[in-house]
Design a protein around this motif. Structure first.
Motif, PDB file in Angstrom:
ATOM      1  N   GLY A  14       0.825  -1.203   0.000  1.00 16.71           N
ATOM      2  CA  GLY A  14       0.000   0.000   0.000  1.00 16.71           C
ATOM      3  C   GLY A  14       0.859   1.253   0.000  1.00 16.71           C
ATOM      4  N   TRP A  15       0.473   2.236   0.831  1.00 16.47           N
ATOM      5  CA  TRP A  15       1.210   3.494   0.876  1.00 16.47           C
ATOM      6  C   TRP A  15       2.615   3.334   1.432  1.00 16.47           C
ATOM      7  CZ3 TRP A  15       0.074   7.158  -2.169  1.00 16.47           C
ATOM      8  CH2 TRP A  15      -1.243   7.461  -2.499  1.00 16.47           C
ATOM      9  N   LEU A  16       2.884   2.237   2.120  1.00 16.02           N
ATOM     10  CA  LEU A  16       4.241   2.039   2.629  1.00 16.02           C
ATOM     11  C   LEU A  16       5.234   1.772   1.504  1.00 16.02           C
ATOM     12  CD1 LEU A  16       3.709  -0.035   5.898  1.00 16.02           C
ATOM     13  CD2 LEU A  16       4.180   2.415   5.654  1.00 16.02           C
ATOM     14  N   ASP A  17       4.743   1.389   0.325  1.00 11.69           N
ATOM     15  CA  ASP A  17       5.644   1.265  -0.823  1.00 11.69           C
ATOM     16  C   ASP A  17       6.258   2.618  -1.179  1.00 11.69           C
ATOM     17  OD1 ASP A  17       5.378  -1.463  -1.265  1.00 11.69           O
ATOM     18  OD2 ASP A  17       3.640  -1.233  -2.587  1.00 11.69           O
ATOM     19  N   ARG A  18       5.578   3.695  -0.766  1.00  6.19           N
ATOM     20  CA  ARG A  18       6.047   5.040  -1.096  1.00  6.19           C
ATOM     21  C   ARG A  18       6.305   5.848   0.177  1.00  6.19           C
ATOM     22  NH1 ARG A  18       1.660   7.077  -5.367  1.00  6.19           N
ATOM     23  NH2 ARG A  18       2.919   8.980  -5.144  1.00  6.19           N
ATOM     24  N   CYS A  19       6.779   5.158   1.194  1.00  8.29           N
ATOM     25  CA  CYS A  19       7.009   5.834   2.466  1.00  8.29           C
ATOM     26  C   CYS A  19       8.175   6.815   2.347  1.00  8.29           C
ATOM     27  CB  CYS A  19       7.269   4.825   3.579  1.00  8.29           C
ATOM     28  SG  CYS A  19       8.783   3.873   3.391  1.00  8.29           S
ATOM     29  N   ALA A  20       8.289   7.685   3.316  1.00 11.20           N
ATOM     30  CA  ALA A  20       9.334   8.706   3.305  1.00 11.20           C
ATOM     31  C   ALA A  20      10.713   8.068   3.340  1.00 11.20           C
ATOM     32  CB  ALA A  20       9.145   9.638   4.497  1.00 11.20           C
ATOM     33  N   PRO A  21      11.680   8.642   2.635  1.00  5.21           N
ATOM     34  CA  PRO A  21      13.028   8.046   2.557  1.00  5.21           C
ATOM     35  C   PRO A  21      13.686   7.843   3.911  1.00  5.21           C
ATOM     36  CG  PRO A  21      12.768   9.759   0.894  1.00  5.21           C
ATOM     37  CD  PRO A  21      11.548   9.831   1.768  1.00  5.21           C
ATOM     38  N   ASP A  22      13.408   8.713   4.883  1.00 11.15           N
ATOM     39  CA  ASP A  22      14.093   8.610   6.171  1.00 11.15           C
ATOM     40  C   ASP A  22      13.622   7.430   7.016  1.00 11.15           C
ATOM     41  OD1 ASP A  22      11.623  10.124   6.467  1.00 11.15           O
ATOM     42  OD2 ASP A  22      12.255  10.499   8.538  1.00 11.15           O
ATOM     43  N   VAL A  23      12.505   6.795   6.640  1.00  9.60           N
ATOM     44  CA  VAL A  23      12.028   5.635   7.406  1.00  9.60           C
ATOM     45  C   VAL A  23      12.074   4.348   6.590  1.00  9.60           C
ATOM     46  CG1 VAL A  23      10.523   7.089   8.816  1.00  9.60           C
ATOM     47  CG2 VAL A  23       9.592   5.965   6.811  1.00  9.60           C
ATOM     48  N   ARG A  24      12.376   4.457   5.307  1.00  5.44           N
ATOM     49  CA  ARG A  24      12.371   3.272   4.439  1.00  5.44           C
ATOM     50  C   ARG A  24      13.379   2.242   4.953  1.00  5.44           C
ATOM     51  NH1 ARG A  24      12.876   5.645  -0.570  1.00  5.44           N
ATOM     52  NH2 ARG A  24      10.610   5.960  -0.495  1.00  5.44           N
ATOM     53  N   GLY A  25      12.914   0.994   5.069  1.00  6.35           N
ATOM     54  CA  GLY A  25      13.775  -0.090   5.524  1.00  6.35           C
ATOM     55  C   GLY A  25      13.975  -0.145   7.022  1.00  6.35           C
ATOM     56  N   LYS A  26      13.282   0.726   7.760  1.00  2.00           N
ATOM     57  CA  LYS A  26      13.478   0.788   9.206  1.00  2.00           C
ATOM     58  C   LYS A  26      12.302   0.220   9.989  1.00  2.00           C
ATOM     59  CE  LYS A  26      16.568   4.767   8.901  1.00  2.00           C
ATOM     60  NZ  LYS A  26      16.844   6.178   9.304  1.00  2.00           N
ATOM     61  N   PHE A  27      11.430  -0.515   9.303  1.00  8.90           N
ATOM     62  CA  PHE A  27      10.319  -1.185   9.981  1.00  8.90           C
ATOM     63  C   PHE A  27      10.138  -2.561   9.357  1.00  8.90           C
ATOM     64  CE2 PHE A  27       8.672   1.582   6.644  1.00  8.90           C
ATOM     65  CZ  PHE A  27       7.924   0.705   5.871  1.00  8.90           C
ATOM     66  N   GLU A  28       9.547  -3.443  10.130  1.00  7.15           N
ATOM     67  CA  GLU A  28       9.284  -4.812   9.688  1.00  7.15           C
ATOM     68  C   GLU A  28       7.889  -4.873   9.070  1.00  7.15           C
ATOM     69  OE1 GLU A  28       8.558  -9.213  11.790  1.00  7.15           O
ATOM     70  OE2 GLU A  28       9.291  -7.493  12.981  1.00  7.15           O
ATOM     71  N   VAL A  29       7.716  -5.676   8.031  1.00 10.63           N
ATOM     72  CA  VAL A  29       6.415  -5.833   7.390  1.00 10.63           C
ATOM     73  C   VAL A  29       5.916  -7.257   7.565  1.00 10.63           C
ATOM     74  CG1 VAL A  29       5.141  -5.774   5.212  1.00 10.63           C
ATOM     75  CG2 VAL A  29       6.853  -4.010   5.695  1.00 10.63           C
ATOM     76  N   PHE A  30       4.656  -7.382   7.991  1.00 12.55           N
ATOM     77  CA  PHE A  30       3.985  -8.677   8.096  1.00 12.55           C
ATOM     78  C   PHE A  30       2.771  -8.622   7.189  1.00 12.55           C
ATOM     79  CE2 PHE A  30       0.965 -11.736   9.622  1.00 12.55           C
ATOM     80  CZ  PHE A  30       1.706 -12.790  10.128  1.00 12.55           C
ATOM     81  N   ALA A  31       2.740  -9.466   6.163  1.00 15.18           N
ATOM     82  CA  ALA A  31       1.603  -9.511   5.247  1.00 15.18           C
ATOM     83  C   ALA A  31       0.644 -10.598   5.698  1.00 15.18           C
ATOM     84  CB  ALA A  31       2.077  -9.785   3.820  1.00 15.18           C
ATOM     85  N   GLY A  32      -0.614 -10.235   5.906  1.00 19.40           N
ATOM     86  CA  GLY A  32      -1.601 -11.196   6.379  1.00 19.40           C
ATOM     87  C   GLY A  32      -3.008 -10.687   6.135  1.00 19.40           C
ATOM     88  N   ASP A  33      -3.954 -11.241   6.888  1.00 17.43           N
ATOM     89  CA  ASP A  33      -5.358 -10.856   6.750  1.00 17.43           C
ATOM     90  C   ASP A  33      -5.946 -10.751   8.149  1.00 17.43           C
ATOM     91  OD1 ASP A  33      -8.220 -10.851   6.324  1.00 17.43           O
ATOM     92  OD2 ASP A  33      -7.849 -11.626   4.309  1.00 17.43           O
ATOM     93  N   ILE A  34      -6.511  -9.613   8.474  1.00  9.56           N
ATOM     94  CA  ILE A  34      -7.035  -9.376   9.815  1.00  9.56           C
ATOM     95  C   ILE A  34      -8.158 -10.349  10.156  1.00  9.56           C
ATOM     96  CG2 ILE A  34      -8.863  -7.694   9.287  1.00  9.56           C
ATOM     97  CD1 ILE A  34      -6.183  -7.381  12.056  1.00  9.56           C
ATOM     98  N   ARG A  35      -8.760 -10.970   9.149  1.00  9.40           N
ATOM     99  CA  ARG A  35      -9.850 -11.919   9.383  1.00  9.40           C
ATOM    100  C   ARG A  35      -9.352 -13.299   9.781  1.00  9.40           C
ATOM    101  NH1 ARG A  35     -12.449 -10.910   3.566  1.00  9.40           N
ATOM    102  NH2 ARG A  35     -10.214 -11.212   3.156  1.00  9.40           N
ATOM    103  N   ASP A  36      -8.039 -13.530   9.713  1.00  9.60           N
ATOM    104  CA  ASP A  36      -7.450 -14.833  10.028  1.00  9.60           C
ATOM    105  C   ASP A  36      -6.868 -14.800  11.440  1.00  9.60           C
ATOM    106  OD1 ASP A  36      -6.168 -17.317  10.011  1.00  9.60           O
ATOM    107  OD2 ASP A  36      -4.366 -16.470   9.094  1.00  9.60           O
ATOM    108  N   PRO A  37      -7.510 -15.479  12.408  1.00 11.63           N
ATOM    109  CA  PRO A  37      -7.037 -15.393  13.794  1.00 11.63           C
ATOM    110  C   PRO A  37      -5.633 -15.944  13.997  1.00 11.63           C
ATOM    111  CG  PRO A  37      -8.708 -17.114  13.573  1.00 11.63           C
ATOM    112  CD  PRO A  37      -8.700 -16.345  12.281  1.00 11.63           C
ATOM    113  N   HIS A  38      -5.255 -16.942  13.208  1.00 11.73           N
ATOM    114  CA  HIS A  38      -3.934 -17.544  13.374  1.00 11.73           C
ATOM    115  C   HIS A  38      -2.835 -16.585  12.913  1.00 11.73           C
ATOM    116  CE1 HIS A  38      -6.203 -21.166  14.185  1.00 11.73           C
ATOM    117  NE2 HIS A  38      -6.815 -21.029  13.013  1.00 11.73           N
TER     118      HIS A  38
END
Length: 331
Positions: free
Chosen positions: A40-64
C-alpha cells in the motif's frame, strides 16, 4: 518496545508507521496480503524511514495470522478496517467479517499473549447525527450505515474484553481525518483531486452536512498520546478539532487554498439514503486533553486552512495525483 500497527498500508496507518519509526519505536507493519506484493502506501514511504520497519503480510480476518503477527509486541495499534460507507450498503457482510471479527481476533490474541496495550480505532460515524454538540464520549451510538454499525460492534467487542478479562484496551475515536494519501472516497480528496486534474465543475453529494475535520498528523499524535497514557485504558477518547464546518464551506476553503473558482454539481449517486446521512458532527476533545494531554495543532478555521494547503500541495504533485481516478465516483 515493539509495536504492531494493523492497517499500516492505509492512509492513517502509513503516516502512523512513519511517525512511530521517527520516535524510535520498533515497528511491525501489518499489511493486507495480496498477490502483487504491495504494501500500500508504505511502498512510497518517506526516505528517512524506508527499511526501518518490519512488514507482516496477512489478513485481519485470520485469527492464526493475527496472533502470529502480534507475538513479541508490547502495543498493538489496530487500524485495519473496511471504511467506505457507500460500499457498506451493498457488501455489509464483508464489514462484519473485517471490522467486528477482525477486532475479535486482535483482542483475543492480546488476551492470550499478554499484550501491554491495544489501541482500537473507532470512528465518529458511530455517533450518527449529533443529538447535542459538541459530541462527547457519552453521546448515544447510532448505526446509520452498515459501516457505522460494524464499528459500533467492533468497539463493543474491544471494550467487552477490558470489562470481562481486564485486557488493556483503549478506544480512540478520530473524527473525520484528512490529509495526504487519503482515498478519494472521502470528500476533501475528492474535491482536491478533481481540481488538481483541471476540473472546475466539481461533482459531490450533499453540501449541508457539517463535519469536524482532523488533519492526519493530529490524528497520528492522538494515537501516540493515547498509547502513552495509562489513564486511557478502558476509556473511549475522541480525537477531533472541536471545529465544525459544512461540506459546502469546506469546498470554498479548498478552492481558495488552490487559487481557483469552482461550481458544484450534486450527483444523485453520491447522496446517502436520507436516514443514513449523518447531518452533523462536532467533537468535544476535552477528555483527550484531560487524560492524555493531546490537543490539535490544526484546530480552528486557520488550522483547517493550513491543513488543506498542505494536503493540496501533496495532491498537485503529478506523481501523487497519478494514483487517483478523478473521472469516476470512488465508493
Amino acid at each position: 518496545m515493539k509495536i504492531l500497527v494493523t492497517g499500516a498500508d492505509g492512509f492513517i496507518g502509513s503516516h502512523l508507521t512513519e511517525h512511530l519509526v521517527r520516535l524510535g519505536y520498533d515497528v511491525r507493519a501489518f499489511v493486507q496480503y495480496n498477490s502483487f506484493g504491495s504494501w500500500g502506501w508504505l511502498d512510497r514511504c518517506a526516505p528517512d524511514v524506508r527499511g526501518k520497519f518490519e512488514v507482516f503480510a496477512g489478513d485481519i480476518r485470520d485469527p492464526h495470522g493475527v496472533k502470529k503477527a502480534m507475538q513479541g509486541c508490547c502495543w498493538v495499534m489496530h487500524l485495519a478496517a473496511l471504511i467506505a460507507i457507500p460500499y457498506s450498503y451493498h457488501s455489509p457482510d464483508t464489514y462484519v467479517d473485517t471490522n467486528i471479527k477482525g477486532t475479535l481476533n486482535i483482542v483475543q490474541a492480546a488476551r492470550e499473549l499478554g499484550v501491554d496495550k491495544v489501541i482500537h480505532t473507532s470512528t465518529s460515524e458511530v455517533y450518527g447525527t449529533a443529538r447535542y454538540v459538541p459530541i462527547d464520549e457519552q453521546h448515544p451510538l447510532q448505526g446509520q450505515s452498515p459501516y457505522s454499525a460494524s464499528k459500533i460492534g467492533a468497539d463493543q467487542i474491544a471494550l467487552s474484553f477490558y470489562n470481562a478479562f481486564d485486557t488493556p484496551v483503549s478506544v480512540i475515536r478520530p473524527f473525520n481525518t484528512y490529509g495526504p494519501r487519503q482515498s478519494a472516497r472521502a470528500v476533501i480528496p475528492t474535491v482536491i483531486s478533481q481540481i488538481a486534474s483541471g476540473q472546475r465543475q466539481i461533482k459531490l453529494g450533499a453540501l449541508y452536512p457539517t463535519r469536524d475535520f482532523n488533519y492526519v498528523m493530529d490524528t497520528v499524535r492522538g494515537f501516540v498520546a493515547v498509547a502513552q497514557s495509562d489513564k486511557s485504558i478502558g476509556e473511549v477518547i475522541n480525537i477531533g478539532s472541536n471545529f465544525e464546518i459544512s461540506i459546502g464551506d469546506t469546498v470554498k476553503l479548498i478552492a481558495e487554498a488552490m487559487g481557483v473558482s469552482v461550481d458544484v454539481t450534486t450527483e444523485q449517486e453520491r447522496l446517502r439514503p436520507e436516514k443514513s446521512e449523518v447531518d452533523r458532527l462536532w467533537a468535544s476533545n476535552a477528555k483527550a486533553l484531560e487524560l492524555t494531554g493531546w490537543a490539535p495543532q490544526y484546530g480552528d478555521k486557520e488550522g483547517f486552512r493550513r491543513g488543506l494547503e498542505e494536503t493540496a500541495a501533496w495532491f498537485v504533485n503529478p506523481e501523487n495525483l497519478a494514483s487517483y481516478k478523478t473521472d469516476i465516483y470512488n465508493i
